[in-house]
Design a protein around this motif. Structure first.
Motif, short mmCIF file in Angstrom:
data_model
loop_
_atom_site.label_atom_id
_atom_site.label_comp_id
_atom_site.label_asym_id
_atom_site.label_seq_id
_atom_site.Cartn_x
_atom_site.Cartn_y
_atom_site.Cartn_z
N PRO A 89 5.17 28.04 4.13
CA PRO A 89 5.52 29.46 4.34
C PRO A 89 6.97 29.61 4.80
N GLU A 90 7.64 30.59 4.26
CA GLU A 90 9.05 30.81 4.60
C GLU A 90 9.17 31.33 6.03
N ALA A 91 10.14 30.79 6.78
CA ALA A 91 10.34 31.21 8.17
C ALA A 91 10.84 32.65 8.22
N GLY A 124 1.34 32.59 14.31
CA GLY A 124 0.98 31.67 13.24
C GLY A 124 2.01 31.54 12.15
N GLN A 125 3.11 32.30 12.25
CA GLN A 125 4.15 32.24 11.22
C GLN A 125 5.40 31.57 11.77
N PRO A 126 5.97 30.61 11.02
CA PRO A 126 7.22 30.00 11.49
C PRO A 126 8.34 31.02 11.52
N VAL A 127 9.21 30.91 12.54
CA VAL A 127 10.32 31.85 12.67
C VAL A 127 11.62 31.07 12.84
N ARG A 128 12.70 31.71 12.50
CA ARG A 128 14.04 31.16 12.74
C ARG A 128 14.85 32.21 13.47
#
Length: 393
Positions: free
Chosen positions: A38-40, A82-86
């Motif tokens: 999954p895209e950050a 639950g979602q990757p972040v930047r």
């Protein structure tokens, strides 16, 4: 051959072909296509402080603390809900100017930041806080003026103890520990300098001192001879200055030139290596306060000092540990809420109880002020700031 027989043979042939095909697949299964990670999600954090001008050294050190915390969060591949972040830091130079501060605040709001780290000065933080409040964006500022959290905005939080705490400690220290009976006060008319001087005056009077002179200058001045000549005739035991090191350094030199015997005192913007550089030998004996514990006594001070030096190749000065903690606190609130949306993580930020570099329990009261905080008093001895005592816990 009958037509029905032809149809039966064709059906058998097709069935055999299909079976053969299945048999081949069983012997050499196709490789499954990889599932894309999954895209950050991009989360923007705002930052503003003086990055140019005479107070740039404060702002850049503060910025370093934020940068270090953001880099660590990105390296740890933080997930929120639950979602990757930047995290991306959007930095602006407010030049320690209130008008520029509000312009910068609106620019950051328009850039869709999820949270604000800064401003540095009380004079910029106070007017900018209204803009962040109206946009619903949480702000953790370095501002120490009581007015910063006094407006009642639910979005304002403080990274350091306020001037009420510092001023009251220093006023009592001047009287009880330095034996001052006659005190002169000068402030630079900024929200920070005047506010700190007011709290110092109140505390010193309550402790029994007489305020023999109260003067003011500006945060751009460098010549204080007229003010100091007036103060000299009042023969004070202590001269308290509410302002920054850019003015305190030259002031210390001119105090010495005029032969004034009073001990120079100030707040955390005086307690800097830059003050000693500017004042030279005239810095000796100056007393100043700083929010929190000395770096060596901070719960995470030793580890922070090591990684700060490794990253920036310079010594920790004053503000970066507090900026680092503020960034960590904001990110932890987002993680606890499972969202980087300001309205969703704001209640979690208000209920923060996090162990940081500067304190083992960072928590806010209902105004956004820190619940706990020590004040450390320092003195210049042998060209270095040395700890006299920690107070105000």
């Amino acid at each position: 051959m009958k037509k029905s027989t032809l149809i039966q043979c064709s059906a058998i042939a097709v069935s055999l072909a299909l079976l053969g095909g299945c048999s081949q697949k069983d012997e050499a299964p196709a490789t499954a296509a990889p599932v894309a990670a999954p895209e950050a999600k991009l989360v923007k954090l705002g930052f503003a402080a003086p990055l140019t001008g005479p107070q740039a050294h404060y702002g850049k050190e503060m910025q370093n603390g934020v940068v270090l915390a953001v880099e660590e969060a990105n390296a740890a591949k933080v997930q929120i809900g639950g979602q990757p972040v930047r995290f991306e830091l959007v930095s602006e130079d407010d030049q320690a100017d209130p008008k520029q501060g509000t312009a910068v605040a609106q620019k950051l709001v328009d850039a869709k930041i999820a949270g604000m780290l800064g401003h540095f000065n009380s004079g910029t933080s106070i007017p900018a806080s209204r803009i962040y409040s109206e946009a619903g964006i949480p702000e953790i500022a370095m501002a120490t003026s009581p007015a910063y959290t006094g407006n009642g905005y639910k979005t304002t939080f403080r990274a350091m103890t306020n001037d009420v705490q510092q001023g009251s400690v220093m006023g009592r220290f001047a009287v009880d520990k330095l034996g001052a009976k006659r005190i002169a006060i000068v402030d630079d008319r900024t929200a920070y300098g005047q506010g700190l001087a007011d709290e110092f005056e109140k505390s010193a009077k309550e402790a029994g001192a007489e305020i023999v002179k109260r003067e003011f200058t500006s945060d751009k001045a460098s010549d204080f001879m007229a003010i100091l000549t007036s103060i000299k005739s009042a023969k004070p035991d202590v001269l308290f200055f509410g302002g920054a090191d850019a003015q305190a350094g030259p002031m210390a030199r001119q105090i010495k030139q005029l032969g004034i015997k009073a001990t120079l005192m100030g707040g955390e913007m005086v307690k800097s290596p830059n003050f000693i550089t500017l004042a030279g030998s005239a810095a000796e004996g100056t007393v100043a306060s700083l929010a929190g514990l000395p770096l060596a006594q901070m719960p995470g001070g030793k580890d922070y000092e090591t990684k700060y030096k490794a990253r920036f190749n310079e010594e920790v000065q004053i503000y970066s540990p507090y900026a680092y903690d503020a960034t960590k606190v904001m990110i932890e609130a987002m993680k606890a809420a499972g969202s980087s949306e300001p309205a969703k993580y704001l209640p979690f930020l208000a209920r923060t109880q996090v162990a940081g570099v500067t304190s083992s329990n960072i928590a806010y009261d209902d105004k956004g002020d820190l619940r706990d905080g020590a004040i450390t008093v320092y003195k210049v001895e042998g060209g270095e700031w040395k700890v006299l005592e920690a107070a105000g816990k």
